[in-house]
Motif scaffolding. Sequence first.
Motif, PDB file in Angstrom:
ATOM      1  N   PRO A 119      18.195  64.969   5.453  1.00  0.00           N
ATOM      2  CA  PRO A 119      19.288  64.479   4.600  1.00  0.00           C
ATOM      3  C   PRO A 119      20.541  64.089   5.382  1.00  0.00           C
ATOM      4  O   PRO A 119      21.331  63.284   4.902  1.00  0.00           O
ATOM      5  CB  PRO A 119      19.570  65.677   3.680  1.00  0.00           C
ATOM      6  CG  PRO A 119      18.343  66.487   3.712  1.00  0.00           C
ATOM      7  CD  PRO A 119      17.765  66.315   5.088  1.00  0.00           C
ATOM      8  N   SER A 120      20.727  64.668   6.580  1.00  0.00           N
ATOM      9  CA  SER A 120      21.945  64.360   7.331  1.00  0.00           C
ATOM     10  C   SER A 120      21.729  63.256   8.359  1.00  0.00           C
ATOM     11  O   SER A 120      22.656  62.910   9.093  1.00  0.00           O
ATOM     12  CB  SER A 120      22.441  65.628   8.037  1.00  0.00           C
ATOM     13  OG  SER A 120      21.432  66.114   8.892  1.00  0.00           O
ATOM     14  N   MET A 121      20.505  62.718   8.422  1.00  0.00           N
ATOM     15  CA  MET A 121      20.215  61.685   9.421  1.00  0.00           C
ATOM     16  C   MET A 121      20.440  60.299   8.821  1.00  0.00           C
ATOM     17  O   MET A 121      19.797  59.923   7.845  1.00  0.00           O
ATOM     18  CB  MET A 121      18.768  61.815   9.925  1.00  0.00           C
ATOM     19  CG  MET A 121      18.532  63.073  10.749  1.00  0.00           C
ATOM     20  SD  MET A 121      16.781  63.375  11.044  1.00  0.00           S
ATOM     21  CE  MET A 121      16.440  62.118  12.259  1.00  0.00           C
ATOM     22  N   LYS A 122      21.356  59.541   9.440  1.00  0.00           N
ATOM     23  CA  LYS A 122      21.671  58.205   8.926  1.00  0.00           C
ATOM     24  C   LYS A 122      20.471  57.261   9.036  1.00  0.00           C
ATOM     25  O   LYS A 122      20.244  56.423   8.180  1.00  0.00           O
ATOM     26  CB  LYS A 122      22.843  57.615   9.719  1.00  0.00           C
ATOM     27  CG  LYS A 122      24.189  58.105   9.243  1.00  0.00           C
ATOM     28  CD  LYS A 122      24.597  57.413   7.943  1.00  0.00           C
ATOM     29  CE  LYS A 122      25.959  57.894   7.477  1.00  0.00           C
ATOM     30  NZ  LYS A 122      26.235  57.484   6.088  1.00  0.00           N
ATOM     31  N   LEU A 151      16.692  68.465   8.771  1.00  0.00           N
ATOM     32  CA  LEU A 151      17.750  67.556   9.224  1.00  0.00           C
ATOM     33  C   LEU A 151      17.743  66.215   8.491  1.00  0.00           C
ATOM     34  O   LEU A 151      18.725  65.470   8.556  1.00  0.00           O
ATOM     35  CB  LEU A 151      17.620  67.309  10.735  1.00  0.00           C
ATOM     36  CG  LEU A 151      17.876  68.521  11.638  1.00  0.00           C
ATOM     37  CD1 LEU A 151      17.714  68.136  13.099  1.00  0.00           C
ATOM     38  CD2 LEU A 151      19.270  69.092  11.408  1.00  0.00           C
ATOM     39  N   ALA A 171      18.257  57.544   6.153  1.00  0.00           N
ATOM     40  CA  ALA A 171      18.947  57.791   4.887  1.00  0.00           C
ATOM     41  C   ALA A 171      18.336  56.934   3.784  1.00  0.00           C
ATOM     42  O   ALA A 171      18.606  55.754   3.681  1.00  0.00           O
ATOM     43  CB  ALA A 171      20.415  57.475   5.024  1.00  0.00           C
TER      44      ALA A 171
END
Lengths: 82, 146
Positions: A22-25, A20, A28
């Motif tokens: 790469p999709s976690m702000k 997860l 980031a």
Amino acid sequence: MILRGLATLAIGGLLTLNFLLPSMKVVARGPENLVRSDLVSELAIGGSLPPLELMDLQGRTYTREDLLGHRVLLTFERSVDW
Amino acid sequence: MNRVRLYRVLMGSLGIAFFLFGMALIVAFFLYQRPNSTPLVTTGPIGHYFVAFAGCALIGWAGGLVGAARDPWASRSVGTMTIFALVLMAVIRLVAWIIGDYYEFAGEALRAEVTAFLTMALVLIWTKPTVTESRSGGPPIPGGGE
């Protein structure tokens, strides 16, 4: 068996986090050009320096106007408490 | 392939891989000592000190892994600590990915390594001989109890 189950849960959590990431702000990071892609730079070659107020190690404050007429070299470093 | 056999193959393979990698790190250290050499590992003198240290530690670890592959029932703690170290290495890579400073050097290889290490740890957890098996010196006799 209980310990194995707990260890499996912990490792499963880490694996999920890994997928997860790469999709976690909130985490980031990655390459700086991607991380900073949402920022619009105010600086352009030939343009004016935006208003600023910087403090040196002695606590003296400098503004853009103080630098006017002087040759200025600005360097940027990440502080230890970034 | 039965459970313990898979464990032995994994531990033995890891042992051989760690031995070779450890040797490579030590060779990199010695090659770096030549005048005007180009380092195999892109780091300086202090970095190479730790490269050599890691190489020696990997060779020592490799010995334990091969020993555990030869007699897994007598070397459960090697398996336990290997699983712990694999998870620790994965966590370090996760942090390195999040921090971002290592991205230019390692890129997405960090996350691929995390997946590999954690998968390996999971397999080792579930193939490692149990305490009961270790106490009996081998697989439990079918139908028998403690």
